[in-house]
Design a protein around this motif. Structure first.
Motif, PDB file in Angstrom:
ATOM      1  N   ILE A   1       0.843  -1.206   0.000  1.00  0.00           N
ATOM      2  CA  ILE A   1       0.000   0.000   0.000  1.00  0.00           C
ATOM      3  C   ILE A   1       0.876   1.252   0.000  1.00  0.00           C
TER       4      ILE A   1
ATOM      5  N   ALA B   1       1.203   4.239  -2.784  1.00  0.00           N
ATOM      6  CA  ALA B   1       0.805   5.593  -2.389  1.00  0.00           C
ATOM      7  C   ALA B   1       1.987   6.566  -2.400  1.00  0.00           C
TER       8      ALA B   1
ATOM      9  N   ARG C   1      -5.940  10.447  -0.647  1.00  0.00           N
ATOM     10  CA  ARG C   1      -6.345   9.522   0.414  1.00  0.00           C
ATOM     11  C   ARG C   1      -6.051   8.076   0.028  1.00  0.00           C
ATOM     12  N   ILE C   2      -5.798   7.280   1.069  1.00  0.00           N
ATOM     13  CA  ILE C   2      -5.850   5.839   0.883  1.00  0.00           C
ATOM     14  C   ILE C   2      -7.245   5.443   1.338  1.00  0.00           C
TER      15      ILE C   2
ATOM     16  N   VAL D   1      -9.626   2.686   2.347  1.00  0.00           N
ATOM     17  CA  VAL D   1      -9.731   1.278   2.718  1.00  0.00           C
ATOM     18  C   VAL D   1     -11.211   0.928   2.717  1.00  0.00           C
TER      19      VAL D   1
ATOM     20  N   LEU E   1     -12.026   0.297   9.244  1.00  0.00           N
ATOM     21  CA  LEU E   1     -10.622   0.487   9.609  1.00  0.00           C
ATOM     22  C   LEU E   1     -10.544   0.788  11.100  1.00  0.00           C
TER      23      LEU E   1
ATOM     24  N   TYR F   1      -5.612   1.984  11.297  1.00  0.00           N
ATOM     25  CA  TYR F   1      -5.522   3.315  10.698  1.00  0.00           C
ATOM     26  C   TYR F   1      -4.121   3.888  10.889  1.00  0.00           C
TER      27      TYR F   1
ATOM     28  N   VAL G   1      -1.439   2.172   8.820  1.00  0.00           N
ATOM     29  CA  VAL G   1      -1.461   2.560   7.404  1.00  0.00           C
ATOM     30  C   VAL G   1      -0.886   3.961   7.214  1.00  0.00           C
ATOM     31  N   VAL G   2      -1.375   4.910   8.036  1.00  0.00           N
ATOM     32  CA  VAL G   2      -0.970   6.299   7.857  1.00  0.00           C
ATOM     33  C   VAL G   2       0.525   6.470   8.121  1.00  0.00           C
TER      34      VAL G   2
ATOM     35  N   GLU H   1      -2.964  10.308   4.341  1.00  0.00           N
ATOM     36  CA  GLU H   1      -4.159  10.142   5.177  1.00  0.00           C
ATOM     37  C   GLU H   1      -5.031   8.996   4.641  1.00  0.00           C
ATOM     38  N   ALA H   2      -5.656   8.257   5.569  1.00  0.00           N
ATOM     39  CA  ALA H   2      -6.503   7.141   5.154  1.00  0.00           C
ATOM     40  C   ALA H   2      -7.933   7.335   5.632  1.00  0.00           C
TER      41      ALA H   2
ATOM     42  N   ASP I   1     -11.911   5.136   5.736  1.00  0.00           N
ATOM     43  CA  ASP I   1     -12.529   3.831   5.487  1.00  0.00           C
ATOM     44  C   ASP I   1     -13.876   4.013   4.793  1.00  0.00           C
TER      45      ASP I   1
END
Ligand code: GTP
Ligand code: MG
Length: 372
Positions: free
Chosen positions: A54, A58, A68-69, A71, A75, A80, A83-84, A90-91, A93
């Protein structure tokens, strides 16, 4: 268009996958990369290797504040932050994605407040986790310098949630009062419900002579609209509602209580179904939709299904077959079903029959005087 990397569970294929793309696009994102994953466990979505994948896709989005990611899943706070931190982007859901779309269309004060409330409630566990991480000094600088700012932000959120709840309660009481007034004026209520983009508002406009916005994107309507109409001397109120989608997140069910409340208190349910869709999609959406209605307590009210977009089904025998299928499916799970009527909200075809059926049911007269 904002840029996004979409993380999609492997289990999502076919119409669910198409729905994911439709929602992402409706929210204003252009998908620049897709990462497929199989959740590692209930609490952990991504393996180490998947996180790296991921982050790698990104990489080009790092300097883009709006990127944004996404998901397409639930999440959890820990996931979260994993991932971030890994990706530096920034992610959001699936719930936040849906709320972003709602926010785009929210017109009324009530709709705006409901969205803010749902967002705050959704973020609360995240901020709690941030406090925990800040205390462990694992997350310097999140939301300001150190844990104190995060703490203050948390307290602000809690008090804002309480204020919004109070105001929403007042607005709901007012809505209830208006509903009672309409009732005491003798107006029975017909709630138009159905899956997103089935054509509810187009039908509402046709029935009521209104010109509320319609569109191919999801969630064009985010707050209920009511209008009184008259047929053969009978007056009733039609209510347009928010579109149903599969697996509605609980935060949203609560946030949109008021619109679903209109359905829960209606005298008759007009369920709009898009019959131009592929059979398995239609079947899936119908059963998801009826299931949502059951969850908000609508089980035994009389219901008419408007089999909409018949203009897109050119083969009459194909249409008849689909109508029989819908009737069989719906009546097996919904005892209050009172008929499936093919219509086109766009061309007006079938609306006469539909109105006739509605007025017969609302008058409570036995036996239909409608033709066909
Ligand atoms: N061909 C055809 N298109 C239709 C018909 N009814 C609605 N549409 C189209 O379907 C799309 C969705 O219509 P809306 O009325 O906005 O659907 P909705 O159910 O209110 O959607 P949301 O408010 O987003 O849940 C629009 O592009 C409409 O023009 C119909 O009978 N035939
Ligand atoms: Mg609508």
């Amino acid at each position: 268009m904002k840029r996004a990397i979409l993380a999609l569970p492997r289990s999502m294929e076919g119409w669910e996958e198409r729905e994911a793309y439709a929602l992402v696009e409706t929210a204003g994102y252009r998908v620049e990369g897709v990462v497929r994953y199989r959740p590692v466990s209930r609490s952990r979505l991504f393996s180490r290797a998947k996180l790296e994948e991921i982050a790698a896709s990104a990489r080009g989005l790092r300097d883009d504040e709006e990127a944004r990611i996404i998901v397409y899943d639930e999440l959890k706070p820990r996931e979260y932050f994993r991932v971030v931190r890994e990706a530096g982007v920034e992610a959001i859901d699936r719930t936040l994605l849906i709320l972003e779309i709602f926010a785009l269309h929210a017109g009324s004060r009530e709709a705006k407040l409901q969205i803010e409330l749902a967002r705050l409630r959704h973020r609360l566990p995240l901020v709690k986790e941030a406090i925990r991480l800040a205390k462990m000094r694992e997350l310097p600088g999140f939301l300001g310098p150190g844990g104190y700012a995060v703490d203050a932000y948390y307290r602000y959120m809690v008090s804002r949630i309480a204020r919004i709840r109070r105001e929403l309660q007042r607005l709901r009481e007012r809505r209830g009062l208006e509903r009672r007034k309409r009732r005491s004026a003798g107006l029975p209520h017909v709630a138009i419900v159905g899956y997103a983009s089935a054509g509810k508002t187009t039908l509402f406009n046709m029935l009521s002579g209104e010109a509320k916005p319609v569109g191919p994107e999801y969630f064009t309507t985010v707050s209920p609209k009511v209008k009184a109409v008259g047929v053969d001397g009978l007056r009733f109120a039609v209510v347009d509602t928010v579109g149903l989608i599969s697996r509605i997140p609980p935060e949203i069910i609560e946030a949109f209580h008021s619109t679903l409340e209109e359905a829960a208190e209606a005298d008759l349910i007009l369920y709009v179904l898009d019959v131009s869709e592929e059979e398995h999609v239609l079947a899936e959406k119908l059963s998801e939709g009826l299931d949502t209605l059951r969850r908000i307590g609508v089980i035994d009210k009389p219901m008419v299904i408007a089999a909409n977009k018949m203009d897109l089904v050119s083969d009459r025998s194909e249409l008849d077959r689909v109508l029989r299928l819908v009737e069989a499916m719906a009546s097996s799970v919904y005892p209050g079903l009172q008929g499936v009527i093919p219509v086109s909200a766009a061309t007006g075809e079938g609306l006469g029959r539909l109105l006739c059926r509605l007025s017969t049911l609302l008058r409570g007269t036995a036996g239909s005087t409608c033709s066909g």
